[in-house]
Design a protein around this motif. Sequence first.
Motif, short mmCIF file in Angstrom:
data_model
loop_
_atom_site.label_atom_id
_atom_site.label_comp_id
_atom_site.label_asym_id
_atom_site.label_seq_id
_atom_site.Cartn_x
_atom_site.Cartn_y
_atom_site.Cartn_z
N ILE A 109 11.22 -16.82 -21.97
CA ILE A 109 10.17 -16.73 -22.98
C ILE A 109 9.45 -18.06 -22.97
CG2 ILE A 109 9.64 -16.48 -25.44
CD1 ILE A 109 12.30 -14.92 -25.70
N VAL A 110 8.12 -18.02 -22.89
CA VAL A 110 7.31 -19.23 -22.92
C VAL A 110 6.56 -19.25 -24.24
CG1 VAL A 110 5.43 -20.52 -21.86
CG2 VAL A 110 7.06 -19.29 -20.42
N LEU A 111 6.79 -20.28 -25.04
CA LEU A 111 6.12 -20.44 -26.33
C LEU A 111 5.06 -21.52 -26.18
CD1 LEU A 111 5.98 -19.82 -29.39
CD2 LEU A 111 7.73 -21.60 -29.70
N ARG A 112 3.78 -21.12 -26.30
CA ARG A 112 2.67 -22.07 -26.19
C ARG A 112 2.32 -22.58 -27.58
NH1 ARG A 112 -0.88 -21.24 -21.80
NH2 ARG A 112 -2.14 -22.87 -22.78
N LEU A 113 2.79 -23.77 -27.91
CA LEU A 113 2.59 -24.34 -29.24
C LEU A 113 1.14 -24.68 -29.53
CD1 LEU A 113 5.76 -26.60 -29.37
CD2 LEU A 113 5.41 -24.38 -30.46
N ASP A 114 0.34 -24.92 -28.49
CA ASP A 114 -1.07 -25.25 -28.72
C ASP A 114 -1.87 -24.05 -29.20
OD1 ASP A 114 -0.76 -24.01 -26.19
OD2 ASP A 114 -2.63 -24.89 -25.46
N ARG A 115 -1.30 -22.86 -29.14
CA ARG A 115 -1.98 -21.65 -29.57
C ARG A 115 -1.59 -21.20 -30.97
NH1 ARG A 115 -3.52 -18.79 -24.77
NH2 ARG A 115 -4.69 -20.35 -23.61
N LEU A 116 -0.75 -21.99 -31.64
CA LEU A 116 -0.22 -21.57 -32.95
C LEU A 116 -0.39 -22.67 -33.98
CD1 LEU A 116 3.15 -20.14 -31.63
CD2 LEU A 116 1.27 -18.79 -32.57
N PRO A 117 -0.52 -22.29 -35.25
CA PRO A 117 -0.47 -23.30 -36.31
C PRO A 117 0.89 -24.01 -36.24
CG PRO A 117 -1.19 -21.18 -37.19
CD PRO A 117 -0.74 -20.93 -35.79
N PRO A 118 0.94 -25.30 -36.56
CA PRO A 118 2.20 -26.05 -36.42
C PRO A 118 3.40 -25.43 -37.12
CG PRO A 118 0.39 -27.55 -36.84
CD PRO A 118 -0.17 -26.15 -36.99
N ASP A 119 3.22 -24.93 -38.35
CA ASP A 119 4.38 -24.36 -39.06
C ASP A 119 4.87 -23.08 -38.39
OD1 ASP A 119 1.99 -23.08 -39.88
OD2 ASP A 119 2.88 -22.47 -41.78
N GLN A 120 3.96 -22.27 -37.90
CA GLN A 120 4.34 -21.03 -37.22
C GLN A 120 5.04 -21.35 -35.89
OE1 GLN A 120 1.12 -18.40 -35.91
NE2 GLN A 120 2.14 -16.74 -36.99
N GLY A 121 4.50 -22.30 -35.15
CA GLY A 121 5.13 -22.71 -33.90
C GLY A 121 6.52 -23.26 -34.13
N ALA A 122 6.70 -24.04 -35.18
CA ALA A 122 8.02 -24.61 -35.49
C ALA A 122 9.03 -23.51 -35.83
CB ALA A 122 7.90 -25.61 -36.64
N LYS A 123 8.60 -22.50 -36.59
CA LYS A 123 9.51 -21.40 -36.93
C LYS A 123 9.96 -20.64 -35.68
CE LYS A 123 7.82 -20.52 -41.60
NZ LYS A 123 7.07 -19.58 -42.46
N LEU A 124 9.01 -20.36 -34.79
CA LEU A 124 9.36 -19.64 -33.57
C LEU A 124 10.23 -20.50 -32.66
CD1 LEU A 124 6.00 -17.79 -32.87
CD2 LEU A 124 8.20 -16.75 -33.44
N GLU A 125 9.93 -21.78 -32.60
CA GLU A 125 10.75 -22.68 -31.79
C GLU A 125 12.18 -22.70 -32.31
OE1 GLU A 125 10.23 -27.14 -29.87
OE2 GLU A 125 8.90 -26.51 -31.49
N ASP A 126 12.35 -22.78 -33.63
CA ASP A 126 13.69 -22.76 -34.23
C ASP A 126 14.40 -21.44 -33.94
OD1 ASP A 126 13.29 -25.29 -35.25
OD2 ASP A 126 12.88 -24.60 -37.30
N LEU A 127 13.69 -20.32 -34.05
CA LEU A 127 14.28 -19.01 -33.79
C LEU A 127 14.78 -18.91 -32.35
CD1 LEU A 127 14.83 -16.05 -34.71
CD2 LEU A 127 12.50 -15.52 -33.96
N LEU A 128 13.96 -19.33 -31.41
CA LEU A 128 14.35 -19.27 -30.00
C LEU A 128 15.54 -20.18 -29.72
CD1 LEU A 128 10.84 -19.29 -28.26
CD2 LEU A 128 12.38 -17.34 -28.52
N GLU A 129 15.47 -21.40 -30.25
CA GLU A 129 16.53 -22.36 -29.98
C GLU A 129 17.86 -21.94 -30.63
OE1 GLU A 129 15.95 -26.65 -31.07
OE2 GLU A 129 15.84 -26.72 -28.87
N HIS A 130 17.79 -21.32 -31.80
CA HIS A 130 19.00 -20.87 -32.48
C HIS A 130 19.80 -19.90 -31.63
CE1 HIS A 130 21.71 -19.48 -35.60
NE2 HIS A 130 21.33 -18.24 -35.34
N CYS A 131 19.10 -18.98 -30.98
CA CYS A 131 19.80 -17.95 -30.21
C CYS A 131 19.92 -18.23 -28.72
CB CYS A 131 19.10 -16.60 -30.41
SG CYS A 131 19.47 -15.86 -32.01
N LEU A 132 19.00 -19.00 -28.19
CA LEU A 132 18.97 -19.17 -26.73
C LEU A 132 19.28 -20.58 -26.27
CD1 LEU A 132 15.87 -16.89 -26.11
CD2 LEU A 132 18.28 -16.30 -25.82
N GLY A 133 19.59 -21.46 -27.21
CA GLY A 133 19.96 -22.82 -26.85
C GLY A 133 18.75 -23.73 -26.72
N PRO A 134 18.99 -24.96 -26.27
CA PRO A 134 17.91 -25.94 -26.16
C PRO A 134 16.77 -25.41 -25.27
CG PRO A 134 20.03 -26.98 -25.80
CD PRO A 134 20.28 -25.50 -25.84
#
Length: 151
Positions: A109-134
């Motif tokens: 999964i590739v998460l492009r943070l430049d395409r998202l508001p910072p808070d939304q990007g941070a939530k998705l980043e946390d969700l991915l990292e929680h289940c899929l590791g660093p």
Amino acid sequence: PWPIAETPTAPHPASERIAQQQGQGAILDLPFFDTESGQFHGDIFFQQTIHGRPLPFRLDGVREQVVSHSLRENAFYREIEHELLQTPLERGSTCRDARALGELGFGAIVLRLDRLPPDQGAKLEDLLEHCLGPLEHQADARIAWLTETGT
């Protein structure tokens, strides 16, 4: 057949990194659509030609209508979609749902943070990292590997 870029677009570092890997599955690029218009980001198709492992997007429809039904049935994807679209969430996902994406043929999964508001990007980043590791950092993107070969 995948479309050929009509304007010069440089490959994103995340796509170049993924292209180096062998045996990967399809890549889920997020967000693949503009949250205001619901239309595809034009370079997503281009990036998918670079890494050569396309997600089966449909060319008609907008927003969530353009992804395959098998992907939309996955609870982890629905949680991601909920965050992207700010829609009601019926139930949360489990990390088992995240790993099930690999069983559907996804490699990363590739998460492009430049395409998202910072808070939304941070939530998705946390969700991915929680289940899929660093997550692997590539410029303004984060890569969550779903297979062993990506790490």
